[in-house]
Design a protein around this motif. Structure first.
Motif, PDB file in Angstrom:
ATOM      1  N   LEU A 251       0.810  -1.217   0.000  1.00 41.99           N
ATOM      2  CA  LEU A 251       0.000   0.000   0.000  1.00 41.99           C
ATOM      3  C   LEU A 251       0.844   1.269   0.000  1.00 41.99           C
ATOM      4  O   LEU A 251       0.314   2.359   0.155  1.00 41.99           O
ATOM      5  CB  LEU A 251      -0.908   0.000   1.240  1.00 41.99           C
ATOM      6  N   SER A 252       2.160   1.118  -0.149  1.00 46.32           N
ATOM      7  CA  SER A 252       3.031   2.286  -0.055  1.00 46.32           C
ATOM      8  C   SER A 252       4.069   2.259  -1.157  1.00 46.32           C
ATOM      9  O   SER A 252       4.042   1.428  -2.063  1.00 46.32           O
ATOM     10  CB  SER A 252       3.721   2.300   1.314  1.00 46.32           C
ATOM     11  N   SER A 253       4.997   3.185  -1.055  1.00 47.45           N
ATOM     12  CA  SER A 253       6.077   3.260  -2.044  1.00 47.45           C
ATOM     13  C   SER A 253       7.261   2.400  -1.649  1.00 47.45           C
ATOM     14  O   SER A 253       8.334   2.508  -2.236  1.00 47.45           O
ATOM     15  CB  SER A 253       6.527   4.722  -2.196  1.00 47.45           C
ATOM     16  N   PHE A 254       7.077   1.525  -0.647  1.00 43.32           N
ATOM     17  CA  PHE A 254       8.172   0.687  -0.168  1.00 43.32           C
ATOM     18  C   PHE A 254       7.997  -0.749  -0.642  1.00 43.32           C
ATOM     19  O   PHE A 254       8.187  -1.698   0.116  1.00 43.32           O
ATOM     20  CB  PHE A 254       8.231   0.736   1.369  1.00 43.32           C
ATOM     21  N   SER A 255       7.643  -0.904  -1.910  1.00 43.17           N
ATOM     22  CA  SER A 255       7.350  -2.242  -2.429  1.00 43.17           C
ATOM     23  C   SER A 255       8.557  -3.170  -2.364  1.00 43.17           C
ATOM     24  O   SER A 255       8.394  -4.398  -2.322  1.00 43.17           O
ATOM     25  CB  SER A 255       6.848  -2.147  -3.875  1.00 43.17           C
ATOM     26  N   THR A 256       9.747  -2.620  -2.333  1.00 41.83           N
ATOM     27  CA  THR A 256      10.943  -3.463  -2.265  1.00 41.83           C
ATOM     28  C   THR A 256      10.958  -4.325  -1.003  1.00 41.83           C
ATOM     29  O   THR A 256      11.530  -5.408  -0.984  1.00 41.83           O
ATOM     30  CB  THR A 256      12.221  -2.599  -2.311  1.00 41.83           C
ATOM     31  N   PHE A 257      10.287  -3.840   0.070  1.00 47.26           N
ATOM     32  CA  PHE A 257      10.271  -4.580   1.324  1.00 47.26           C
ATOM     33  C   PHE A 257       9.248  -5.720   1.318  1.00 47.26           C
ATOM     34  O   PHE A 257       9.193  -6.489   2.277  1.00 47.26           O
ATOM     35  CB  PHE A 257       9.960  -3.637   2.488  1.00 47.26           C
ATOM     36  N   SER A 258       8.438  -5.821   0.270  1.00 45.39           N
ATOM     37  CA  SER A 258       7.426  -6.881   0.228  1.00 45.39           C
ATOM     38  C   SER A 258       8.060  -8.267   0.110  1.00 45.39           C
ATOM     39  O   SER A 258       7.387  -9.278   0.296  1.00 45.39           O
ATOM     40  CB  SER A 258       6.447  -6.650  -0.929  1.00 45.39           C
ATOM     41  N   GLY A 259       9.344  -8.310  -0.185  1.00 46.08           N
ATOM     42  CA  GLY A 259      10.048  -9.585  -0.277  1.00 46.08           C
ATOM     43  C   GLY A 259      10.537 -10.113   1.057  1.00 46.08           C
ATOM     44  O   GLY A 259      11.254 -11.114   1.111  1.00 46.08           O
ATOM     45  N   ILE A 260      10.151  -9.474   2.157  1.00 45.66           N
ATOM     46  CA  ILE A 260      10.558  -9.926   3.487  1.00 45.66           C
ATOM     47  C   ILE A 260      10.138 -11.384   3.706  1.00 45.66           C
ATOM     48  O   ILE A 260       9.079 -11.802   3.245  1.00 45.66           O
ATOM     49  CB  ILE A 260       9.955  -9.023   4.581  1.00 45.66           C
ATOM     50  N   ASN A 261      10.962 -12.153   4.372  1.00 50.18           N
ATOM     51  CA  ASN A 261      10.637 -13.554   4.631  1.00 50.18           C
ATOM     52  C   ASN A 261      11.279 -14.002   5.936  1.00 50.18           C
ATOM     53  O   ASN A 261      12.035 -13.254   6.563  1.00 50.18           O
ATOM     54  CB  ASN A 261      11.084 -14.439   3.469  1.00 50.18           C
ATOM     55  N   LYS A 262      10.993 -15.221   6.363  1.00 51.20           N
ATOM     56  CA  LYS A 262      11.433 -15.713   7.665  1.00 51.20           C
ATOM     57  C   LYS A 262      12.945 -15.877   7.767  1.00 51.20           C
ATOM     58  O   LYS A 262      13.479 -16.056   8.871  1.00 51.20           O
ATOM     59  CB  LYS A 262      10.746 -17.041   7.984  1.00 51.20           C
ATOM     60  N   ASN A 263      13.652 -15.833   6.644  1.00 50.62           N
ATOM     61  CA  ASN A 263      15.111 -15.993   6.665  1.00 50.62           C
ATOM     62  C   ASN A 263      15.857 -14.673   6.827  1.00 50.62           C
ATOM     63  O   ASN A 263      17.097 -14.671   6.886  1.00 50.62           O
ATOM     64  CB  ASN A 263      15.578 -16.696   5.388  1.00 50.62           C
ATOM     65  N   CYS A 264      15.127 -13.561   6.897  1.00 55.85           N
ATOM     66  CA  CYS A 264      15.759 -12.279   7.206  1.00 55.85           C
ATOM     67  C   CYS A 264      16.249 -12.300   8.656  1.00 55.85           C
ATOM     68  O   CYS A 264      15.928 -13.209   9.421  1.00 55.85           O
ATOM     69  CB  CYS A 264      14.768 -11.135   6.989  1.00 55.85           C
ATOM     70  N   ILE A 265      17.015 -11.284   9.041  1.00 54.81           N
ATOM     71  CA  ILE A 265      17.512 -11.200  10.411  1.00 54.81           C
ATOM     72  C   ILE A 265      16.528 -10.375  11.237  1.00 54.81           C
ATOM     73  O   ILE A 265      16.294  -9.198  10.953  1.00 54.81           O
ATOM     74  CB  ILE A 265      18.912 -10.552  10.461  1.00 54.81           C
ATOM     75  N   PHE A 266      15.943 -10.991  12.251  1.00 54.89           N
ATOM     76  CA  PHE A 266      14.995 -10.339  13.150  1.00 54.89           C
ATOM     77  C   PHE A 266      15.680 -10.113  14.490  1.00 54.89           C
ATOM     78  O   PHE A 266      16.246 -11.053  15.068  1.00 54.89           O
ATOM     79  CB  PHE A 266      13.754 -11.200  13.341  1.00 54.89           C
ATOM     80  N   VAL A 267      15.625  -8.872  14.999  1.00 55.83           N
ATOM     81  CA  VAL A 267      16.299  -8.536  16.255  1.00 55.83           C
ATOM     82  C   VAL A 267      15.364  -7.720  17.142  1.00 55.83           C
ATOM     83  O   VAL A 267      14.345  -7.202  16.683  1.00 55.83           O
ATOM     84  CB  VAL A 267      17.595  -7.731  15.996  1.00 55.83           C
ATOM     85  N   ASP A 268      15.741  -7.605  18.415  1.00 53.12           N
ATOM     86  CA  ASP A 268      14.954  -6.827  19.365  1.00 53.12           C
ATOM     87  C   ASP A 268      15.765  -5.650  19.897  1.00 53.12           C
ATOM     88  O   ASP A 268      16.929  -5.434  19.512  1.00 53.12           O
ATOM     89  CB  ASP A 268      14.478  -7.720  20.513  1.00 53.12           C
ATOM     90  N   SER A 269      15.151  -4.882  20.789  1.00 50.63           N
ATOM     91  CA  SER A 269      15.785  -3.675  21.323  1.00 50.63           C
ATOM     92  C   SER A 269      17.080  -3.986  22.057  1.00 50.63           C
ATOM     93  O   SER A 269      18.110  -3.327  21.854  1.00 50.63           O
ATOM     94  CB  SER A 269      14.821  -2.952  22.275  1.00 50.63           C
ATOM     95  N   GLU A 270      17.037  -4.981  22.944  1.00 49.99           N
ATOM     96  CA  GLU A 270      18.214  -5.293  23.750  1.00 49.99           C
ATOM     97  C   GLU A 270      19.388  -5.746  22.895  1.00 49.99           C
ATOM     98  O   GLU A 270      20.546  -5.420  23.180  1.00 49.99           O
ATOM     99  CB  GLU A 270      17.875  -6.354  24.797  1.00 49.99           C
ATOM    100  N   THR A 271      19.112  -6.486  21.835  1.00 46.86           N
ATOM    101  CA  THR A 271      20.192  -6.935  20.955  1.00 46.86           C
ATOM    102  C   THR A 271      20.854  -5.759  20.266  1.00 46.86           C
ATOM    103  O   THR A 271      22.093  -5.704  20.151  1.00 46.86           O
ATOM    104  CB  THR A 271      19.644  -7.921  19.912  1.00 46.86           C
ATOM    105  N   MET A 272      20.069  -4.788  19.828  1.00 47.12           N
ATOM    106  CA  MET A 272      20.649  -3.634  19.151  1.00 47.12           C
ATOM    107  C   MET A 272      21.420  -2.731  20.114  1.00 47.12           C
ATOM    108  O   MET A 272      22.426  -2.134  19.748  1.00 47.12           O
ATOM    109  CB  MET A 272      19.549  -2.841  18.434  1.00 47.12           C
ATOM    110  N   LEU A 273      20.964  -2.648  21.348  1.00 47.89           N
ATOM    111  CA  LEU A 273      21.718  -1.911  22.357  1.00 47.89           C
ATOM    112  C   LEU A 273      23.057  -2.589  22.603  1.00 47.89           C
ATOM    113  O   LEU A 273      24.105  -1.929  22.684  1.00 47.89           O
ATOM    114  CB  LEU A 273      20.919  -1.838  23.658  1.00 47.89           C
ATOM    115  N   SER A 274      23.054  -3.900  22.693  1.00 43.04           N
ATOM    116  CA  SER A 274      24.277  -4.657  22.904  1.00 43.04           C
ATOM    117  C   SER A 274      25.230  -4.513  21.727  1.00 43.04           C
ATOM    118  O   SER A 274      26.456  -4.395  21.908  1.00 43.04           O
ATOM    119  CB  SER A 274      23.928  -6.141  23.132  1.00 43.04           C
ATOM    120  N   ALA A 275      24.688  -4.505  20.505  1.00 41.83           N
ATOM    121  CA  ALA A 275      25.522  -4.338  19.307  1.00 41.83           C
ATOM    122  C   ALA A 275      26.196  -2.972  19.303  1.00 41.83           C
ATOM    123  O   ALA A 275      27.384  -2.838  18.970  1.00 41.83           O
ATOM    124  CB  ALA A 275      24.670  -4.522  18.049  1.00 41.83           C
TER     125      ALA A 275
END
Length: 440
Positions: A251-275
């Motif tokens: 529904l937006s101009s970000f159609s490139t992100f429609s290819g997202i899938n379960k093999n992408c890297i998913f992270v949370d807040s604490e992980t990014m703070l640690s990084a």
């Protein structure tokens, strides 16, 4: 997709501040809590260690990066002990008596010029500093961030997805960290995206969040910012996030992100703070945020805890018990597991500790399925947990087409919560997902 409103309420309001927990006189650091890897201890009894010093590393497997375990406090190794683990088990740990000066605690750490680091430099730092991805904080899915990135074989649709809230509504750890450490998390996401050569970053915020994201700070990396309705459960599991991104990308101009899938890297807040802290400040992962709550306590708190601290210490800092606890739940009332002892130690994948009295517990005795249909009615993905349970236990086969729908399960555990027979429906579906004989 269906959802349940206000499924669990813990504290009524988000904490406005965190409290540093009491430093442990004796830190007990177990070795075997990350994907059940074997570790080799590299310190001996009576060795003097510094805060953040490597004390154990995983046995090397082929070309995979090793995992590092660090001393959370300075002190002297007084021996090797069996300790209670937050998952209810028992493990081998090194015991350190705290003494001496700290290398990081209380120090102002200057930010390094990390922008010039190569992908290999960043991954090496993640490894050396013990950065662990706790997006899914269950023991068998928590893993080193660098190793997850190296194992990601995606060439197209290589996205980083950053969830800035808790998937279990009974805890508020990641939500708090996202609100109070926004700068560090955004920098951590930028660093991680560069380390994995991501084609874009998806930030998923709770609705009405105060978090502000400036797109101009992410030079050369497209970003997609979305809001999730965290008042509805489930909203934060991988399947839910993928569905949210796909729906809005169309529904937006970000159609490139429609290819997202379960093999992408998913992270949370604490992980990014640690990084961020690992790369920008050179700080190893020796502490974590833990939400301590429950009817049994005189007060709830959001603690910043040194790894190796035991639960008893946190309870004392909350003012002790007002009611005797009957159950200790780690990582949330919906997704959590039971700890068997209050001396269980805090590890990287502990986000919350909930102490419940006897009156809050339901009968846990299993009984045969009564075919009430509750699990089907509440399932957000509209699959059939009861039929899959019967199939897995050797009952009447239901056909591979229906069994394949196990792939749609987000592991939200709503089916477990409404089953009057107390059947382990969610766990059974997870077993089906892992079984190639059943799915293929």
């Amino acid at each position: 997709m269906k959802a349940v409103n206000n499924f669990v309420n813990s504290e009524k309001k988000l904490f406005t501040d965190s409290v540093r927990s009491f430093l442990p006189s004796y830190a007990v650091i177990p070795f075997n809590l990350t994907k059940k890897k074997d570790f080799k201890c590299i310190v001996q009894e009576n060795d003097v260690v510094k805060e953040g010093q490597v004390i154990a590393l995983s046995v090397k497997e082929e070309n995979e990066k090793r995992l590092y375990i660090h001393a959370p406090v300075p002190g002297r190794v007084i021996g090797f002990v069996h300790c209670y683990l937050p998952n209810g088990g028992v493990g081998i740990a090194v015991k350190i008596k705290m003494e001496g000066s700290f290398s990081y605690l209380g120090k102002v750490l200057p930010e390094t010029d990390w922008q010039w680091f190569s992908k290999e430099n960043l991954l090496d730092i993640f490894t050396a500093k013990g950065v662990t991805n706790t997006f899914d904080c269950s023991e068998d899915k928590t893993d080193a961030l660098a190793r997850q990135i190296e194992n990601c074989k995606l060439v197209k649709n290589r996205f980083l997805v950053v969830r800035l809230f808790d998937e279990d509504p009974s805890r508020m750890t990641d939500t708090f960290v996202a609100e109070h450490y926004t700068y560090q998390i955004l920098k951590g996401a930028y660093i991680t995206a560069r380390a994995m050569e991501a084609q874009g970053i998806v930030f998923i915020l709770p609705k009405k969040s105060n978090i502000k994201i400036n797109e101009t700070e992410f030079v050369g990396i497209p970003i997609f910012i979305l809001e999730a309705d965290t008042q509805k459960y489930p909203a934060g599991f991988k399947q839910n996030l993928i569905g949210l991104v796909k729906k809005n990308a169309k529904l937006s101009s970000f159609s490139t992100f429609s290819g997202i899938n379960k093999n992408c890297i998913f992270v949370d807040s604490e992980t990014m703070l640690s990084a961020y802290e690992a790369v920008a400040l050179g700080k190893p992962a020796v502490e974590t945020f833990v939400h301590v709550t429950g009817e049994c306590l005189n007060a709830a708190a959001l603690f910043k805890v040194r790894l190796g601290t035991n639960i008893t210490s946190l309870i004392k800092q909350c003012g002790g018990f007002k009611i005797k606890p009957a159950k200790v739940i780690i990582n949330g009332l919906i997704q959590g597991t039971a700890a068997n002892n209050l001396d269980a130690v805090i590890t990287k994948n502990v986000k919350s500790v909930t102490l419940l009295p006897e009156r809050s517990l339901c009968i846990q005795t299993f009984s045969p399925c009564i075919r009430c249909g509750n699990c089907r009615a509440i399932c957000p993905e509209e699959i059939f947990p009861d039929l899959m349970f019967r199939h897995r236990l050797g009952g009447k086969p239901v056909g591979k087409d229906l069994v394949k729908t196990a792939e749609l399960c987000s592991s939200c555990s709503l089916c477990n919560s409404v089953c009057p027979s107390r059947l382990p429906l969610s766990q059974t579906i997870e077993l089906l997902r892992k079984s190639k004989d059943d799915i293929e």
